[in-house]
Design a protein around this motif. Structure first.
Motif, mmCIF file in Angstrom:
data_model
loop_
_atom_site.group_PDB
_atom_site.id
_atom_site.type_symbol
_atom_site.label_atom_id
_atom_site.label_comp_id
_atom_site.label_asym_id
_atom_site.label_seq_id
_atom_site.Cartn_x
_atom_site.Cartn_y
_atom_site.Cartn_z
ATOM 1 N N UNK A 195 -32.006 -19.188 -51.402
ATOM 2 C CA UNK A 195 -33.405 -19.545 -51.167
ATOM 3 C C UNK A 195 -33.923 -20.405 -52.312
ATOM 4 N N UNK A 196 -34.885 -21.274 -52.020
ATOM 5 C CA UNK A 196 -35.504 -22.052 -53.092
ATOM 6 C C UNK A 196 -36.262 -21.135 -54.050
ATOM 7 N N UNK A 202 -38.798 -12.049 -53.587
ATOM 8 C CA UNK A 202 -38.632 -12.824 -52.366
ATOM 9 C C UNK A 202 -37.285 -12.532 -51.697
ATOM 10 N N UNK A 203 -36.231 -12.432 -52.498
ATOM 11 C CA UNK A 203 -34.914 -12.147 -51.926
ATOM 12 C C UNK A 203 -34.923 -10.785 -51.229
ATOM 13 N N UNK A 204 -35.510 -9.788 -51.872
ATOM 14 C CA UNK A 204 -35.576 -8.461 -51.261
ATOM 15 C C UNK A 204 -36.429 -8.474 -49.996
ATOM 16 N N UNK A 205 -37.479 -9.274 -50.019
ATOM 17 C CA UNK A 205 -38.342 -9.359 -48.841
ATOM 18 C C UNK A 205 -37.568 -9.896 -47.636
ATOM 19 N N UNK A 251 -28.301 -15.322 -54.074
ATOM 20 C CA UNK A 251 -27.380 -15.629 -52.980
ATOM 21 C C UNK A 251 -27.441 -14.554 -51.898
ATOM 22 N N UNK A 252 -27.513 -14.987 -50.655
ATOM 23 C CA UNK A 252 -27.520 -14.084 -49.499
ATOM 24 C C UNK A 252 -26.321 -14.435 -48.615
ATOM 25 N N UNK A 253 -25.573 -13.421 -48.193
ATOM 26 C CA UNK A 253 -24.401 -13.662 -47.343
ATOM 27 C C UNK A 253 -24.645 -13.128 -45.938
ATOM 28 N N UNK A 254 -24.249 -13.921 -44.961
ATOM 29 C CA UNK A 254 -24.369 -13.521 -43.562
ATOM 30 C C UNK A 254 -22.999 -13.358 -42.929
ATOM 31 N N UNK A 255 -22.841 -12.304 -42.175
ATOM 32 C CA UNK A 255 -21.705 -12.178 -41.266
ATOM 33 C C UNK A 255 -22.301 -12.350 -39.876
ATOM 34 N N UNK A 267 -34.560 -14.548 -35.555
ATOM 35 C CA UNK A 267 -34.649 -13.414 -36.469
ATOM 36 C C UNK A 267 -34.673 -13.909 -37.922
ATOM 37 N N UNK A 268 -33.788 -14.844 -38.254
ATOM 38 C CA UNK A 268 -33.750 -15.390 -39.609
ATOM 39 C C UNK A 268 -35.023 -16.185 -39.917
ATOM 40 N N UNK A 269 -35.494 -16.916 -38.945
ATOM 41 C CA UNK A 269 -36.693 -17.732 -39.135
ATOM 42 C C UNK A 269 -37.899 -16.870 -39.455
ATOM 43 N N UNK A 270 -37.988 -15.745 -38.753
ATOM 44 C CA UNK A 270 -39.097 -14.805 -39.000
ATOM 45 C C UNK A 270 -38.970 -14.175 -40.390
ATOM 46 N N UNK A 271 -37.723 -13.847 -40.783
ATOM 47 C CA UNK A 271 -37.509 -13.188 -42.069
ATOM 48 C C UNK A 271 -37.751 -14.138 -43.243
ATOM 49 N N UNK A 272 -37.223 -15.355 -43.136
ATOM 50 C CA UNK A 272 -37.384 -16.318 -44.225
ATOM 51 C C UNK A 272 -38.828 -16.817 -44.310
#
Length: 273
Positions: A195-196, A202-205, A251-255, A267-272
């Protein structure tokens, strides 16, 4: 911390540059171990080139192929002696078994490794074996969907105004793209991004705001997972070592699973945000 007590020496190098591997090889080198794509930065190593180095040193080459799965990459065909998988991941595919496996095409080497397994007791139960065998039956269709969804989400993330960088080997401008294109049949469903705003808050959010992406350490299942390497999978590595190797605190990792890609993007759009 375990095997060095038995006078076994380990040298860690960036294997994406074969020169690093060549420089680290000595007359005592017995094994070269590499992972491609790597966890969690998706770095790509040229298996064929490292195999040549290993053979010239009379050393074995073992490749951790967990992220690619046998459907996307076959290291033995590229010169590797041993292939390792965490069968917990894509081979099992349903996040309900813990197992690992080694593959090789050398009968004598197999007997040596089988003796160690049998003698030391690292033998899975019949139910665990059943679950992995069940998962392998659908590996091909699952991997196709993981790849399709991963590609859509990687490109979407790269365009998001709040995302600074996306790590995925399928981008044509990524450092390992040409090698990945050569030795893989697809680029998989594993993606990492930064994330910027890398603040802990913010990362935890973001990590706690997803609905379809479950916060968990594993990967390779039919369901999508989101993970924070610095505090989860790679927490045991000292912070300075993580930072030195490019693994930032943000850093955030997605599977990426096999759900509908548009639902996952929403889902990602709402979270970010």
């Amino acid at each position: 911390k375990v095997w060095e007590r038995y006078n076994i020496k380990f040298i860690f190098v960036d294997t994406t540059n074969p020169a690093n591997v060549q420089a680290a090889v000595t007359k005592n080198t017995k094994l070269i171990w590499l992972e491609t794509p790597t966890n969690p930065l998706m770095n790509i190593t040229d298996i064929e080139t490292i195999a040549v180095i290993a053979k010239s040193a009379n050393a074995l080459l073992c490749v951790d192929n967990t992220f690619a799965s046998p459907y996307l990459q076959n290291p033995i065909d590229l010169g590797a002696d041993i292939v390792m998988h965490s069968a917990t991941k894509y081979l099992g595919g349903h996040s309900d078994v813990i197992q690992g496996c080694l593959m090789m095409n050398d009968a004598a080497l197999r007997e040596k490794l089988y003796f160690i397994q049998k003698s030391c007791g690292a033998v899975p139960g019949p139910m665990d074996c059943f679950l992995v065998l069940r998962g392998i039956k659908t590996l091909h269709v699952r991997m196709r969907q993981h790849c399709e969804n991963g590609e859509k989400i990687a490109h979407w993330l790269r365009k998001h105004p709040k995302v600074a960088k996306v790590y995925w080997p399928g981008f044509e401008d990524s450092a390992g793209y040409a090698i990945a294109k050569k030795q893989m049949r697809g680029f998989g469903g594993m993606i990492s991004f930064e994330l910027k705003d890398e603040s802990e808050k913010e990362v935890k959010r973001v990590l706690s705001a997803t609905h379809l992406f479950s916060l968990a350490e594993s990967l390779g299942g039919v369901e999508s997972l989101i993970n924070h390497p610095a505090s989860m999978t790679h927490a045991s590595i000292p912070k300075e070592e993580r930072i030195k190797n490019g693994l930032s605190e943000g850093l955030i990792r997605l599977s990426v699973g096999i759900e509908d890609a548009d639902d996952l993007i929403a889902d990602l759009n709402k979270a970010i945000g």
